[in-house]
Write a protein that holds these residues in place. Structure first.
Motif, PDB file in Angstrom:
ATOM      1  N   UNK A  98      -7.456  47.830  14.726  1.00 35.26           N
ATOM      2  CA  UNK A  98      -8.497  48.705  14.450  1.00 35.26           C
ATOM      3  C   UNK A  98      -8.394  47.912  12.005  1.00 35.26           C
ATOM      4  N   UNK A  99      -7.318  47.922  11.634  1.00 34.84           N
ATOM      5  CA  UNK A  99      -7.721  47.551  10.217  1.00 34.84           C
ATOM      6  C   UNK A  99      -8.113  46.071   9.966  1.00 34.84           C
ATOM      7  N   UNK A 100      -7.728  45.138  11.145  1.00 37.30           N
ATOM      8  CA  UNK A 100      -8.675  44.055  11.055  1.00 37.30           C
ATOM      9  C   UNK A 100     -10.099  44.236  11.356  1.00 37.30           C
ATOM     10  N   UNK A 101     -10.629  45.337  12.241  1.00 41.50           N
ATOM     11  CA  UNK A 101     -11.865  45.316  12.520  1.00 41.50           C
ATOM     12  C   UNK A 101     -12.182  46.002  11.298  1.00 41.50           C
ATOM     13  N   UNK A 102     -12.086  46.540  10.912  1.00 44.40           N
ATOM     14  CA  UNK A 102     -12.244  47.081   9.748  1.00 44.40           C
ATOM     15  C   UNK A 102     -12.732  46.312   8.286  1.00 44.40           C
ATOM     16  N   UNK A 103     -12.569  45.029   8.278  1.00 46.83           N
ATOM     17  CA  UNK A 103     -11.837  44.028   7.270  1.00 46.83           C
ATOM     18  C   UNK A 103     -12.885  43.079   7.578  1.00 46.83           C
ATOM     19  N   UNK A 104     -13.406  42.192   8.667  1.00 47.45           N
ATOM     20  CA  UNK A 104     -14.484  42.396   9.570  1.00 47.45           C
ATOM     21  C   UNK A 104     -15.808  42.632   9.867  1.00 47.45           C
ATOM     22  N   UNK A 161     -15.900  44.810   7.112  1.00 57.01           N
ATOM     23  CA  UNK A 161     -16.487  45.391   5.258  1.00 57.01           C
ATOM     24  C   UNK A 161     -16.874  43.695   4.906  1.00 57.01           C
ATOM     25  N   UNK A 162     -16.172  42.530   5.236  1.00 57.30           N
ATOM     26  CA  UNK A 162     -16.697  41.006   4.982  1.00 57.30           C
ATOM     27  C   UNK A 162     -18.187  40.897   5.049  1.00 57.30           C
ATOM     28  N   UNK A 163     -18.138  41.673   6.924  1.00 51.76           N
ATOM     29  CA  UNK A 163     -19.756  40.899   6.753  1.00 51.76           C
ATOM     30  C   UNK A 163     -20.985  42.049   6.187  1.00 51.76           C
ATOM     31  N   UNK A 164     -20.513  43.297   5.926  1.00 53.52           N
ATOM     32  CA  UNK A 164     -21.259  43.787   4.807  1.00 53.52           C
ATOM     33  C   UNK A 164     -21.953  43.423   3.679  1.00 53.52           C
ATOM     34  N   UNK A 165     -20.894  43.230   3.254  1.00 53.41           N
ATOM     35  CA  UNK A 165     -20.558  43.041   1.571  1.00 53.41           C
ATOM     36  C   UNK A 165     -21.783  41.199   2.036  1.00 53.41           C
ATOM     37  N   UNK A 166     -21.371  40.499   2.815  1.00 49.76           N
ATOM     38  CA  UNK A 166     -22.251  39.117   2.722  1.00 49.76           C
ATOM     39  C   UNK A 166     -23.288  39.617   2.996  1.00 49.76           C
TER      40      UNK A 166
END
Length: 193
Positions: free
Chosen positions: A15-21, A23-28
Motif C-alpha cells: 500500500x505504501x509503495x502504491x501511495x508513493x508512486x 504521489x510521484x505521478x501527481x507531483x510530476x
C-alpha cells in the motif's frame, strides 16, 4: 491449515509503495501543468509586446506617408517640411506637416525622451505650444534617426534638413534604429511618397 499467499490480501508495504508512486505521478503532473500555464502566459505577454511594437511602427509609417510641405501666405512661402532637433538632455524630436484628410495640414511629430518614443500632435499650427503626447514604445535605451535626401546616396545622421536652402524638402527615406530593453536593436526604414 495454511491459506495460500494470494488469498491473504495486500500488505502494508505494498500500500505504501502504491501511495508513493501515485504521489510521484501527481507531483510530476502538477509540474507539467504549471510549466504549461507559465509558458502560455509568457508567450501571450511576448506576443502582446510584439503587437504593440508593430502598431507603433505602423503609426510611424502612416504619419510619414502623410508628410508634406505646407505653403503659406500670398507670396507662396513654404514653412519647413520637417525639422529634427536634439535637446541638451539627449532627447530628440522630429516635427513635420502631416496632411490630414479632415483637418488639412497639421503639425505632427515624434520624440524620443525618458525611455519612450512618443507620438506628438499639435492642436493648431503653433510649434511653440505644447503638443498632445501619446507613448508608443517604452524601454527605449537609445535611438538613431538617419535620412536620405533627394540626389544623395548616403544616409545623413540625426540632422534634417541637410541645409537651410533645402528646408522645404522631405527626405526620400527615414531610418530609425531603436535599442529596446525587451527586443534588442530593431531597425526600420520608412519610405516617404
Amino acid at each position: 491449515m495454511r491459506t495460500p499467499r494470494a488469498a491473504r490480501g495486500i500488505t502494508l508495504i505494498e500500500v505504501l509503495v502504491a501511495i508513493t508512486i501515485f504521489a510521484i505521478l501527481g507531483v510530476m503532473s502538477y509540474r507539467a501543468i504549471t510549466q504549461a500555464v507559465d509558458s502560455r502566459e509568457r508567450l501571450e505577454t511576448e506576443f502582446n509586446d510584439w503587437q504593440r511594437l508593430a502598431r507603433a511602427f505602423g503609426r510611424l509609417d502612416n504619419d510619414f506617408q502623410q508628410a508634406a510641405t505646407r505653403w503659406t501666405g500670398s507670396a507662396a512661402r513654404a514653412t519647413p517640411a520637417m525639422q529634427v532637433t536634439r535637446q541638451d538632455d539627449g532627447s530628440m524630436r522630429i516635427v513635420f506637416w502631416r496632411m490630414d484628410t479632415e483637418q488639412g495640414a497639421r503639425l505632427s511629430g515624434f520624440e524620443i525622451s525618458n525611455g519612450y518614443l512618443d507620438l506628438l500632435r499639435w492642436q493648431n499650427t503653433d510649434r511653440t505650444l505644447a503638443p498632445k503626447r501619446e507613448h508608443l514604445i517604452g524601454g527605449v535605451r537609445a535611438a538613431r534617426w538617419s535620412y536620405i535626401a533627394q540626389g544623395s546616396k548616403n544616409w545623413t545622421q540625426d540632422k534634417w534638413p541637410p541645409t537651410e536652402e533645402r528646408g522645404t524638402e522631405l527626405p526620400l527615406a527615414i531610418r530609425l534604429e531603436l535599442d529596446l530593453d525587451k527586443f534588442g536593436t530593431i531597425s526600420r526604414v520608412f519610405v516617404l511618397h
